[in-house]
Design a protein around this motif. Structure first.
Motif, mmCIF file in Angstrom:
data_model
loop_
_atom_site.group_PDB
_atom_site.id
_atom_site.type_symbol
_atom_site.label_atom_id
_atom_site.label_comp_id
_atom_site.label_asym_id
_atom_site.label_seq_id
_atom_site.Cartn_x
_atom_site.Cartn_y
_atom_site.Cartn_z
ATOM 1 N N SER A 44 6.429 9.243 -5.302
ATOM 2 C CA SER A 44 6.300 10.572 -5.674
ATOM 3 C C SER A 44 7.605 10.905 -4.619
ATOM 4 O O SER A 44 8.600 10.428 -4.255
ATOM 5 N N LEU A 49 0.732 -1.264 0.083
ATOM 6 C CA LEU A 49 -0.033 0.215 -0.071
ATOM 7 C C LEU A 49 1.119 1.779 -0.101
ATOM 8 O O LEU A 49 0.537 1.943 -1.061
ATOM 9 N N ALA A 50 2.189 0.780 0.934
ATOM 10 C CA ALA A 50 2.665 2.676 0.649
ATOM 11 C C ALA A 50 3.463 2.241 -0.356
ATOM 12 O O ALA A 50 3.816 3.849 -0.779
ATOM 13 N N TRP A 51 3.839 1.718 -1.212
ATOM 14 C CA TRP A 51 4.786 2.099 -2.459
ATOM 15 C C TRP A 51 3.922 2.182 -3.060
ATOM 16 O O TRP A 51 4.346 2.960 -4.483
ATOM 17 N N LEU A 52 2.155 1.387 -3.398
ATOM 18 C CA LEU A 52 1.184 2.114 -4.005
ATOM 19 C C LEU A 52 1.218 3.387 -4.143
ATOM 20 O O LEU A 52 0.845 4.388 -5.701
ATOM 21 N N ASN A 53 0.944 4.226 -2.970
ATOM 22 C CA ASN A 53 1.196 5.751 -2.263
ATOM 23 C C ASN A 53 1.717 6.271 -2.497
ATOM 24 O O ASN A 53 1.220 7.906 -2.500
ATOM 25 N N HIS A 54 2.835 5.652 -2.552
ATOM 26 C CA HIS A 54 4.066 7.250 -2.216
ATOM 27 C C HIS A 54 5.247 6.605 -3.055
ATOM 28 O O HIS A 54 6.306 7.582 -3.076
ATOM 29 N N SER A 98 7.536 3.013 2.005
ATOM 30 C CA SER A 98 7.351 2.513 0.493
ATOM 31 C C SER A 98 9.103 2.445 0.104
ATOM 32 O O SER A 98 9.194 2.262 -0.523
ATOM 33 N N SER A 152 7.989 7.412 2.380
ATOM 34 C CA SER A 152 7.311 7.160 3.734
ATOM 35 C C SER A 152 8.328 5.998 3.645
ATOM 36 O O SER A 152 9.206 5.766 3.040
#
Length: 266
Positions: free
Chosen positions: A76, A68-73, A83, A80
């Motif tokens: 960018s 989830l962190a990789w997909l969200n951040h 990520s 995080s």
């Protein structure tokens, strides 16, 4: 294969996939000592699937959080902690995948011998001992850098040499780079997921190309016993490693390597 052979080989695979003691060194022993035949490609796929399911279920929360962190951040400018760790797992897998693809056939033809496995079991066991007693062990997975990741990834690529131990060499590299024992082991286990998955996919492709008759009951039992052994291994190893250190595994590797040398020259 008899049910006894299935259980023994599956447990060996499940345990040695994650302990720093070399699965290839152990899988050669039944053939050398007991005269067992090669278990075959289908069985290899099954027991690796069992090991893969074990590590994925054990780290399911970590995998979900990192994904989830990789997909969200992941793409960018501001990464995080999770990520970044997800990127390190991806990047750390690349060297092993690259060298594995290039060198697999050559290794199978030239380096998969009892003598090579005996030597690498001893040499990399001593290196693990050195790393364990000399390393600072002050860092956790939060402190892993890009440089650390590349070096650990290159170390993992060395595991294509039979007897090295994928988990052993990645933990050795992690310790030498300052990770504490539990963090070195945890990162090693996370790195194992894409590697085992890729190896299983390639083996499955090879298996489908053979078009041979498959003993599905042997595969089912093999995957099941491998799963149980691997899950218990991960749980106990992470629970104990901070207290017991790497010395018991180093001693075991030295004994195992000596036994293999005796077999070679007897």
């Amino acid at each position: 294969m008899t049910i006894y052979e299935i259980i023994v080989l599956a447990i060996i695979q499940g345990l040695t996939e994650f302990l720093p003691i070399s699965s290839s060194a152990h899988l050669i022993l039944p053939a050398e000592i007991l005269g067992w035949r090669n278990q075959g490609l289908a069985f290899d796929v099954a027991v690796h699937l069992g090991s893969l399911l074990a590590v994925m279920i054990y780290f399911r929360e970590d995998i979900w959080r990192l994904a989830l962190a990789w997909l969200n951040h992941g793409f960018s400018k501001t990464q995080s902690t999770d990520s970044r760790l997800a990127w390190w797992v991806i990047i750390g897998t690349i060297p092993a995948g690259f060298f594995g693809f290039l060198m697999k056939d050559w290794i199978e033809l030239n380096a998969r011998s009892a003598l090579v496995i005996a030597i690498t079991t001893i040499v990399f066991g001593l290196l693990l001992w050195y790393a364990d007693i000399k390393a600072k062990q002050t860092k956790t997975t939060v402190h892993i850098t890009f440089k650390d990741t590349v070096l650990i990834g290159i170390a993992q690529a060395l595991a294509i040499i039979p007897g090295t131990s994928r988990s052993g060499i990645t933990m050795t590299a992690g310790l030498l780079l300052g990770l504490n024992r539990e963090s070195a082991a945890r990162f090693s286990f996370l790195l194992s997921i894409p590697i085992i998955l890729a190896a299983g996919l390639f083996a499955t492709i090879d298996l489908l190309a053979l078009k041979t008759q498959v003993d599905w009951s042997a595969l089912f039992y093999g995957a099941g016993f491998s799963f149980v052994a691997a899950y218990l291994c991960i749980y106990l190893f992470l629970s104990w490693i901070a207290r017991i250190g790497m010395l018991p595994f180093v001693i075991y590797r030295l004994i195992l390597g000596t036994v293999l040398l005796y077999i070679v020259y007897s």
